[in-house]
Design a protein around this motif. Structure first.
Motif, PDB file in Angstrom:
ATOM      1  N   VAL A 131      20.655  -5.569 -25.433  1.00 45.06           N
ATOM      2  CA  VAL A 131      20.322  -4.361 -24.683  1.00 45.06           C
ATOM      3  C   VAL A 131      19.668  -4.747 -23.362  1.00 45.06           C
ATOM      4  CG1 VAL A 131      18.822  -2.319 -24.639  1.00 45.06           C
ATOM      5  CG2 VAL A 131      19.954  -2.970 -26.763  1.00 45.06           C
ATOM      6  N   GLU A 132      20.111  -4.128 -22.295  1.00 43.13           N
ATOM      7  CA  GLU A 132      19.361  -4.066 -21.043  1.00 43.13           C
ATOM      8  C   GLU A 132      19.316  -2.602 -20.692  1.00 43.13           C
ATOM      9  OE1 GLU A 132      19.563  -6.654 -17.704  1.00 43.13           O
ATOM     10  OE2 GLU A 132      20.533  -8.201 -18.922  1.00 43.13           O
ATOM     11  N   PHE A 133      18.146  -2.053 -20.651  1.00 40.61           N
ATOM     12  CA  PHE A 133      17.918  -0.613 -20.713  1.00 40.61           C
ATOM     13  C   PHE A 133      16.910  -0.215 -19.647  1.00 40.61           C
ATOM     14  CE2 PHE A 133      16.741   2.967 -23.653  1.00 40.61           C
ATOM     15  CZ  PHE A 133      15.462   3.238 -23.207  1.00 40.61           C
ATOM     16  N   ILE A 134      17.208   0.816 -18.877  1.00 31.27           N
ATOM     17  CA  ILE A 134      16.268   1.364 -17.904  1.00 31.27           C
ATOM     18  C   ILE A 134      15.868   2.759 -18.385  1.00 31.27           C
ATOM     19  CG2 ILE A 134      15.891   2.113 -15.525  1.00 31.27           C
ATOM     20  CD1 ILE A 134      18.110   0.087 -14.739  1.00 31.27           C
ATOM     21  N   TRP A 135      14.561   2.966 -18.554  1.00 33.85           N
ATOM     22  CA  TRP A 135      14.062   4.248 -19.033  1.00 33.85           C
ATOM     23  C   TRP A 135      14.300   5.301 -17.964  1.00 33.85           C
ATOM     24  CZ3 TRP A 135      11.280   3.867 -23.779  1.00 33.85           C
ATOM     25  CH2 TRP A 135      10.952   5.105 -24.337  1.00 33.85           C
ATOM     26  N   MET A 136      14.945   6.397 -18.341  1.00 30.61           N
ATOM     27  CA  MET A 136      15.303   7.457 -17.402  1.00 30.61           C
ATOM     28  C   MET A 136      14.093   8.243 -16.916  1.00 30.61           C
ATOM     29  SD  MET A 136      18.536   9.222 -19.283  1.00 30.61           S
ATOM     30  CE  MET A 136      20.147   8.469 -19.363  1.00 30.61           C
ATOM     31  N   LEU A 161       5.104  11.523 -25.783  1.00 28.71           N
ATOM     32  CA  LEU A 161       5.370  10.083 -25.713  1.00 28.71           C
ATOM     33  C   LEU A 161       5.229   9.579 -24.281  1.00 28.71           C
ATOM     34  CD1 LEU A 161       6.493   7.411 -27.037  1.00 28.71           C
ATOM     35  CD2 LEU A 161       8.736   8.219 -26.279  1.00 28.71           C
ATOM     36  N   LEU A 162       5.829  10.280 -23.331  1.00 20.97           N
ATOM     37  CA  LEU A 162       5.781   9.836 -21.937  1.00 20.97           C
ATOM     38  C   LEU A 162       4.363   9.811 -21.391  1.00 20.97           C
ATOM     39  CD1 LEU A 162       8.916  11.535 -20.352  1.00 20.97           C
ATOM     40  CD2 LEU A 162       8.638   9.156 -21.095  1.00 20.97           C
ATOM     41  N   LYS A 163       3.507  10.681 -21.883  1.00 23.89           N
ATOM     42  CA  LYS A 163       2.116  10.709 -21.432  1.00 23.89           C
ATOM     43  C   LYS A 163       1.340   9.492 -21.929  1.00 23.89           C
ATOM     44  CE  LYS A 163       1.795  15.722 -21.205  1.00 23.89           C
ATOM     45  NZ  LYS A 163       1.226  16.919 -21.834  1.00 23.89           N
ATOM     46  N   ARG A 164       1.806   8.880 -23.027  1.00 27.50           N
ATOM     47  CA  ARG A 164       1.082   7.760 -23.642  1.00 27.50           C
ATOM     48  C   ARG A 164       1.338   6.421 -22.961  1.00 27.50           C
ATOM     49  NH1 ARG A 164       2.828   8.345 -29.599  1.00 27.50           N
ATOM     50  NH2 ARG A 164       3.733  10.320 -29.053  1.00 27.50           N
ATOM     51  N   GLY A 165       2.397   6.296 -22.190  1.00 29.96           N
ATOM     52  CA  GLY A 165       2.684   4.982 -21.637  1.00 29.96           C
ATOM     53  C   GLY A 165       3.488   5.044 -20.357  1.00 29.96           C
ATOM     54  N   PRO A 166       3.498   3.942 -19.639  1.00 30.41           N
ATOM     55  CA  PRO A 166       4.264   3.872 -18.389  1.00 30.41           C
ATOM     56  C   PRO A 166       5.733   3.512 -18.670  1.00 30.41           C
ATOM     57  CG  PRO A 166       3.042   1.846 -18.678  1.00 30.41           C
ATOM     58  CD  PRO A 166       2.706   2.748 -19.854  1.00 30.41           C
ATOM     59  N   PHE A 167       6.464   4.437 -19.260  1.00 27.55           N
ATOM     60  CA  PHE A 167       7.842   4.160 -19.649  1.00 27.55           C
ATOM     61  C   PHE A 167       8.847   4.384 -18.524  1.00 27.55           C
ATOM     62  CE2 PHE A 167       5.786   5.416 -23.692  1.00 27.55           C
ATOM     63  CZ  PHE A 167       5.964   4.236 -24.384  1.00 27.55           C
ATOM     64  N   ILE A 168       8.689   5.456 -17.764  1.00 25.45           N
ATOM     65  CA  ILE A 168       9.693   5.875 -16.780  1.00 25.45           C
ATOM     66  C   ILE A 168       9.974   4.750 -15.791  1.00 25.45           C
ATOM     67  CG2 ILE A 168      10.226   7.516 -14.940  1.00 25.45           C
ATOM     68  CD1 ILE A 168       8.486   9.555 -16.514  1.00 25.45           C
ATOM     69  N   GLY A 169      11.247   4.383 -15.698  1.00 22.74           N
ATOM     70  CA  GLY A 169      11.680   3.333 -14.787  1.00 22.74           C
ATOM     71  C   GLY A 169      11.567   1.925 -15.339  1.00 22.74           C
ATOM     72  N   ALA A 170      10.976   1.770 -16.525  1.00 24.31           N
ATOM     73  CA  ALA A 170      10.833   0.429 -17.118  1.00 24.31           C
ATOM     74  C   ALA A 170      12.210  -0.128 -17.455  1.00 24.31           C
ATOM     75  CB  ALA A 170       9.973   0.497 -18.372  1.00 24.31           C
ATOM     76  N   ASN A 171      12.386  -1.416 -17.187  1.00 30.66           N
ATOM     77  CA  ASN A 171      13.620  -2.124 -17.510  1.00 30.66           C
ATOM     78  C   ASN A 171      13.320  -3.024 -18.703  1.00 30.66           C
ATOM     79  OD1 ASN A 171      15.954  -3.653 -17.594  1.00 30.66           O
ATOM     80  ND2 ASN A 171      16.039  -3.995 -15.397  1.00 30.66           N
ATOM     81  N   LEU A 172      13.902  -2.692 -19.852  1.00 27.94           N
ATOM     82  CA  LEU A 172      13.614  -3.394 -21.099  1.00 27.94           C
ATOM     83  C   LEU A 172      14.850  -4.129 -21.590  1.00 27.94           C
ATOM     84  CD1 LEU A 172      11.747  -0.395 -22.731  1.00 27.94           C
ATOM     85  CD2 LEU A 172      10.690  -2.406 -21.712  1.00 27.94           C
TER      86      LEU A 172
END
Length: 142
Positions: free
Chosen positions: A48-53, A24-35
């Motif tokens: 939700v306010e969520f920061i991807w670990m 999953l992590l290889k498919r997108g720029p998730f790390i550090g994203a604030n959603l």
């Protein structure tokens, strides 16, 4: 995702979860994203306010912190931290047949004290599917 990140994640013993998560992590720029997710779109109704670990934060929550240590053995994999200050981490619920699109849950840390188990009824479902959460969430400036 770097090879160091992949090595870091392999510290978590649930190989199926880790292999799936690395993919999953290889498919997108998730790390550090604030959603962010509006209250109406959050099944818990709280928003939700969520920061991807980062992989390091994921391993730390899973192996050293509470509630991560308690719920990892149930099949929950930490992926996010609260950006609002509650300290409640977010997890992918990898129990059962999740068909590459698991539920996203929040695990309040208030119920993690004093034992070696976590009360399942305190786990808050955010979304039935990670893809639904990603579709409905907004990227916030961090």
């Amino acid at each position: 995702m770097s090879s160091d990140d992949m090595r870091t994640l392999t510290q978590i013993q649930n190989v199926v979860a880790v292999d799936w998560y690395m993919s999953l992590l290889k498919r997108g720029p998730f790390i550090g994203a604030n959603l962010a997710l509006d209250d109406d779109d959050d099944q818990s109704g709280m928003g939700v306010e969520f920061i991807w670990m980062t992989p390091e934060q994921t391993v730390d929550e899973a192996l050293k912190a509470y509630p991560g240590r308690l719920v990892l053995k149930l099949g929950l994999l930490p992926i996010g931290m609260c950006a609002e200050g509650t300290g409640d981490p977010y997890f992918l619920d990898l129990r059962g047949d999740f068909n590459e699109d698991p539920p996203l849950v929040r695990v309040p840390h208030d119920f993690a004290g004093g034992g070696d188990s976590y009360p399942l009824d305190k786990i808050e479902k955010i979304s039935d599917h990670l893809s639904e959460f990603l579709r409905l969430s907004k990227i916030e400036d961090g």
